[in-house]
Design an enzyme around this catalytic site. Sequence first.
Site: not given
Ligand SMILES: Nc1nc(=O)c2c([nH]1)NC[C@@H]1CN(c3ccc(C(=O)N[C@@H](CCC(=O)O)C(=O)O)cc3)CN21
Ligand SMILES: CC(C)C(=O)C(=O)O
Ligand SMILES: [Mg+2]
Length: 263
Positions: A46, A112, A181
């Site tokens: 990330s 991981k 996740e």
């Molecule tokens: N700042 C940040 N936080 C994170 O948790 C994160 C990152 N960056 N970068 C790498 C990945 C990307 N991640 C993400 C990014 C966006 C969503 C997201 O927008 N999820 C929607 C789900 C929408 C759907 O399925 O319809 C949500 O509403 O949470 C989820 C994980 C988790 N990780």
């Molecule tokens: C969001 C966590 C699980 C991750 O894989 C990351 O920070 O890259």
């Molecule tokens: Mg990661």
Amino acid sequence: MSRVTLNTLRDGKARGEAFSCLTAYDATLARCADAAGIDVLLVGDSLGMVLQGHTSTLPVTLEDIRYHTTCVARGKQRSLLMVDLPFMSNADIGQLLRDAGELMRAGAELIKIEGEAWMADGIRELTRRGVPVCAHLGLTPQSVHQLGGFKVQGKAADAAQRIVDDAQRLVDAGAAVILLECVPRAVGKAVRDAVAAPVIGIGAGPDVDGQILVMHDTLGLNSGYVPRFVKNFLHGQESIEAAFRAYDEAVKSRRFPAEEHCF
Ligand SMILES: Nc1nc(=O)c2c([nH]1)NC[C@@H]1CN(c3ccc(C(=O)N[C@@H](CCC(=O)O)C(=O)O)cc3)CN21
Ligand SMILES: CC(C)C(=O)C(=O)O
Ligand SMILES: [Mg+2]
């Protein structure tokens, strides 16, 4: 205070006590999170998004991860140091072993890897060589272009069952920890109940053994859109360390994640 090891996480699971995890990318904030009682620090890919400004984790290189691992390793004392293997380090078993070896030499204590049941052979080979592995299932951001975005996984009954089966296969192959996740709460619980290994969740609900968030998200540092599972723990606190302590306490008392953070 004694150092966190895999045994600490296993004891946590056995006792039903949740453990806390946060990403960390530099020595100062790693020291701060460690001092706040965070059990596991993750040098996450990330960093490609929160440090480098990319829209995905795909551009992150092994050298990027190695460098941030050395920084975090110098800052932390008690926390267990988990490190992400970057995109395509799983190109073949040789590459996987060499890349994981380089990260272990840089200070990683747990590697991981994103990937489903097919990663079993790679996980077995790493485990044989003394490298403990966390298998990352559900929303695997390195597959974002295949998944069509950062979307909740395991919503349909067959997809949910596949995640449970994959977790069992990977633990059988040697995975010491599972990370889930963005899956429905019931899938988090099903995996937690199905495997002996500790299960860490992010957007996987409260019924898992540990919780993780991206550090920036716990400090209210977002670029607009905030995923549902995120909470700002700096709100109402007077320092970053107090925010990390608030997160640690919320996880360990199972007040976080609450209903509004679940899918
Ligand atoms: N700042 C940040 N936080 C994170 O948790 C994160 C990152 N960056 N970068 C790498 C990945 C990307 N991640 C993400 C990014 C966006 C969503 C997201 O927008 N999820 C929607 C789900 C929408 C759907 O399925 O319809 C949500 O509403 O949470 C989820 C994980 C988790 N990780
Ligand atoms: C969001 C966590 C699980 C991750 O894989 C990351 O920070 O890259
Ligand atoms: Mg990661």
